[in-house]
Motif scaffolding. Structure first.
Motif, PDB file in Angstrom:
ATOM      1  N   GLY A   1      -4.647   6.804   2.100  1.00  0.00           N
ATOM      2  CA  GLY A   1      -5.793   7.546   2.612  1.00  0.00           C
ATOM      3  C   GLY A   1      -5.918   7.511   4.118  1.00  0.00           C
ATOM      4  N   ILE A   2      -4.814   7.212   4.805  1.00  0.00           N
ATOM      5  CA  ILE A   2      -4.823   7.114   6.257  1.00  0.00           C
ATOM      6  C   ILE A   2      -4.226   8.395   6.832  1.00  0.00           C
ATOM      7  N   SER A   3      -5.045   9.157   7.508  1.00  0.00           N
ATOM      8  CA  SER A   3      -4.620  10.449   8.034  1.00  0.00           C
ATOM      9  C   SER A   3      -3.807  10.288   9.314  1.00  0.00           C
TER      10      SER A   3
ATOM     11  N   GLY B   1       1.346   3.270  18.729  1.00  0.00           N
ATOM     12  CA  GLY B   1       1.537   4.696  18.564  1.00  0.00           C
ATOM     13  C   GLY B   1       0.459   5.310  17.683  1.00  0.00           C
ATOM     14  N   ALA B   2       0.632   6.576  17.335  1.00  0.00           N
ATOM     15  CA  ALA B   2      -0.368   7.283  16.544  1.00  0.00           C
ATOM     16  C   ALA B   2      -0.572   6.637  15.177  1.00  0.00           C
ATOM     17  N   ALA B   3       0.503   6.141  14.562  1.00  0.00           N
ATOM     18  CA  ALA B   3       0.379   5.495  13.250  1.00  0.00           C
ATOM     19  C   ALA B   3      -0.377   4.180  13.354  1.00  0.00           C
ATOM     20  N   GLY B   4      -0.090   3.401  14.390  1.00  0.00           N
ATOM     21  CA  GLY B   4      -0.807   2.147  14.585  1.00  0.00           C
ATOM     22  C   GLY B   4      -2.282   2.380  14.831  1.00  0.00           C
ATOM     23  N   ALA B   5      -2.594   3.421  15.605  1.00  0.00           N
ATOM     24  CA  ALA B   5      -3.988   3.739  15.895  1.00  0.00           C
ATOM     25  C   ALA B   5      -4.716   4.205  14.632  1.00  0.00           C
ATOM     26  N   ALA B   6      -4.049   5.036  13.836  1.00  0.00           N
ATOM     27  CA  ALA B   6      -4.664   5.530  12.604  1.00  0.00           C
ATOM     28  C   ALA B   6      -4.925   4.394  11.624  1.00  0.00           C
ATOM     29  N   LEU B   7      -3.973   3.471  11.525  1.00  0.00           N
ATOM     30  CA  LEU B   7      -4.129   2.330  10.626  1.00  0.00           C
ATOM     31  C   LEU B   7      -5.284   1.443  11.066  1.00  0.00           C
ATOM     32  N   CYS B   8      -5.382   1.180  12.360  1.00  0.00           N
ATOM     33  CA  CYS B   8      -6.463   0.344  12.876  1.00  0.00           C
ATOM     34  C   CYS B   8      -7.821   1.014  12.662  1.00  0.00           C
ATOM     35  N   ARG B   9      -7.892   2.292  12.972  1.00  0.00           N
ATOM     36  CA  ARG B   9      -9.149   3.029  12.816  1.00  0.00           C
ATOM     37  C   ARG B   9      -9.600   3.009  11.358  1.00  0.00           C
ATOM     38  N   HIS B  10      -8.655   3.250  10.445  1.00  0.00           N
ATOM     39  CA  HIS B  10      -8.996   3.260   9.020  1.00  0.00           C
ATOM     40  C   HIS B  10      -9.423   1.867   8.554  1.00  0.00           C
ATOM     41  N   ALA B  11      -8.735   0.836   9.052  1.00  0.00           N
ATOM     42  CA  ALA B  11      -9.071  -0.539   8.651  1.00  0.00           C
ATOM     43  C   ALA B  11     -10.499  -0.892   9.038  1.00  0.00           C
TER      44      ALA B  11
ATOM     45  N   GLY C   1     -10.738  -6.476   2.599  1.00  0.00           N
ATOM     46  CA  GLY C   1      -9.501  -6.173   3.307  1.00  0.00           C
ATOM     47  C   GLY C   1      -8.343  -7.020   2.819  1.00  0.00           C
ATOM     48  N   GLU C   2      -8.614  -8.287   2.526  1.00  0.00           N
ATOM     49  CA  GLU C   2      -7.565  -9.167   1.996  1.00  0.00           C
ATOM     50  C   GLU C   2      -7.021  -8.620   0.687  1.00  0.00           C
ATOM     51  N   ARG C   3      -7.925  -8.202  -0.180  1.00  0.00           N
ATOM     52  CA  ARG C   3      -7.494  -7.677  -1.482  1.00  0.00           C
ATOM     53  C   ARG C   3      -6.713  -6.374  -1.303  1.00  0.00           C
ATOM     54  N   THR C   4      -7.192  -5.519  -0.420  1.00  0.00           N
ATOM     55  CA  THR C   4      -6.546  -4.222  -0.218  1.00  0.00           C
ATOM     56  C   THR C   4      -5.165  -4.371   0.409  1.00  0.00           C
ATOM     57  N   LEU C   5      -5.062  -5.183   1.452  1.00  0.00           N
ATOM     58  CA  LEU C   5      -3.776  -5.359   2.125  1.00  0.00           C
ATOM     59  C   LEU C   5      -2.781  -6.103   1.235  1.00  0.00           C
ATOM     60  N   SER C   6      -3.294  -6.967   0.384  1.00  0.00           N
ATOM     61  CA  SER C   6      -2.429  -7.647  -0.573  1.00  0.00           C
ATOM     62  C   SER C   6      -1.892  -6.649  -1.590  1.00  0.00           C
ATOM     63  N   SER C   7      -2.771  -5.727  -2.042  1.00  0.00           N
ATOM     64  CA  SER C   7      -2.375  -4.736  -3.031  1.00  0.00           C
ATOM     65  C   SER C   7      -1.434  -3.691  -2.436  1.00  0.00           C
ATOM     66  N   LEU C   8      -1.735  -3.222  -1.220  1.00  0.00           N
ATOM     67  CA  LEU C   8      -0.966  -2.143  -0.609  1.00  0.00           C
ATOM     68  C   LEU C   8       0.347  -2.611   0.010  1.00  0.00           C
ATOM     69  N   LEU C   9       0.320  -3.836   0.577  1.00  0.00           N
ATOM     70  CA  LEU C   9       1.489  -4.287   1.331  1.00  0.00           C
ATOM     71  C   LEU C   9       2.032  -5.646   0.893  1.00  0.00           C
ATOM     72  N   GLY C  10       1.377  -6.251  -0.092  1.00  0.00           N
ATOM     73  CA  GLY C  10       1.862  -7.542  -0.572  1.00  0.00           C
ATOM     74  C   GLY C  10       1.675  -8.685   0.410  1.00  0.00           C
ATOM     75  N   ILE C  11       0.729  -8.550   1.332  1.00  0.00           N
ATOM     76  CA  ILE C  11       0.472  -9.617   2.314  1.00  0.00           C
ATOM     77  C   ILE C  11      -0.388 -10.688   1.651  1.00  0.00           C
ATOM     78  N   PRO C  12       0.062 -11.945   1.625  1.00  0.00           N
ATOM     79  CA  PRO C  12      -0.774 -13.002   1.040  1.00  0.00           C
ATOM     80  C   PRO C  12      -2.074 -13.158   1.813  1.00  0.00           C
TER      81      PRO C  12
END
Length: 237
Positions: A163-165, A190-200, A221-232
């Protein structure tokens, strides 16, 4: 004057703008991506308002800052992402030994720890949080670092699924490496890093804490980032 001499003169002028501790302190503070009043920056830099005004005038004239007035207040911010990249790259080039010091107060110690854990670098995530996200994107084949930073086709699809535009028509690089001054490794800009930060921040994955650039990952955020990216979750605290 030759082209070579003109470039040398321009570089010398730019270096002179940054080569002042008060102006450098202002530029670093403005890496939070927000507009500050002249009074706020004066207090941050520990100088009189009249002194700070002179410094801001030089930074605006040099193209590093933009300003606007609202009523009695004068607001300034970094001119653009290019300036933010310059400041962050210069800060990352400072030898670690030159900035290492024992915190003078508990508050200073807590602030430094929070900034190292997670912060915004102008408009993208930095610190251990930024590195963790960048590593996870790379390990999952969503981001390539072997020939410079570049999102893969899977990466572009991942941003859409999350859902990150992304503005693919922007002249700004979609993905760019930014050297992290605390981790001494590259994180996603870059644009992707900015979009990710803004959405977060908008989705509540992260929240700003304190009066500086520090951010904290929320339980959601912990649950979401764990689900989306597997970050403990432990890597996000």
């Amino acid at each position: 004057m030759s082209i070579k001499d003109a470039r040398a003169a321009g570089l010398a002028s730019l270096a002179a703008l940054v080569a002042d501790e008060t102006r450098a302190a202002c530029l670093l503070a403005l890496l939070d991506g927000r507009a500050w009043t002249a009074g706020e920056l004066a207090r941050h830099a520990g100088v009189a308002a009249s002194t700070l005004s002179e410094h801001l005038g030089k930074l605006v004239a040099g193209g590093l800052l933009t300003q606007e007035r609202q009523g009695r207040h004068r607001y300034v911010r970094l001119a653009d992402a290019r300036v933010a990249q310059l400041v962050e790259d210069l800060a990352a080039g400072v030898p670690a030994a030159a900035v290492r010091h024992a915190p003078r107060t508990l508050r200073e110690s807590s602030t430094e720890a929070a900034m190292a854990r997670g912060r915004t670098c102008y408009d993208h995530l930095a610190g251990r949080l930024g590195i963790a996200v960048t590593d996870a994107l790379t390990e999952r084949g969503l981001l390539r670092q072997d020939t410079g930073f570049a999102l893969t086709d899977a990466g572009l699809e991942w941003f859409g699924t999350a859902g990150i535009s992304l503005d693919l028509s922007s002249r700004r690089p979609l993905a760019r490496a930014c050297l992290d001054w605390t981790e001494r490794r590259a994180h996603l800009a870059g644009a992707a890093g900015a979009a990710l930060c803004r959405h977060a921040l908008e989705a509540g994955w992260c929240v700003r804490i304190g009066s500086r650039r520090a951010v904290k990952v929320t339980p959601s955020g912990e649950r979401t980032l764990s689900s989306l990216l597997g970050i403990p979750p432990s890597a996000l605290r």
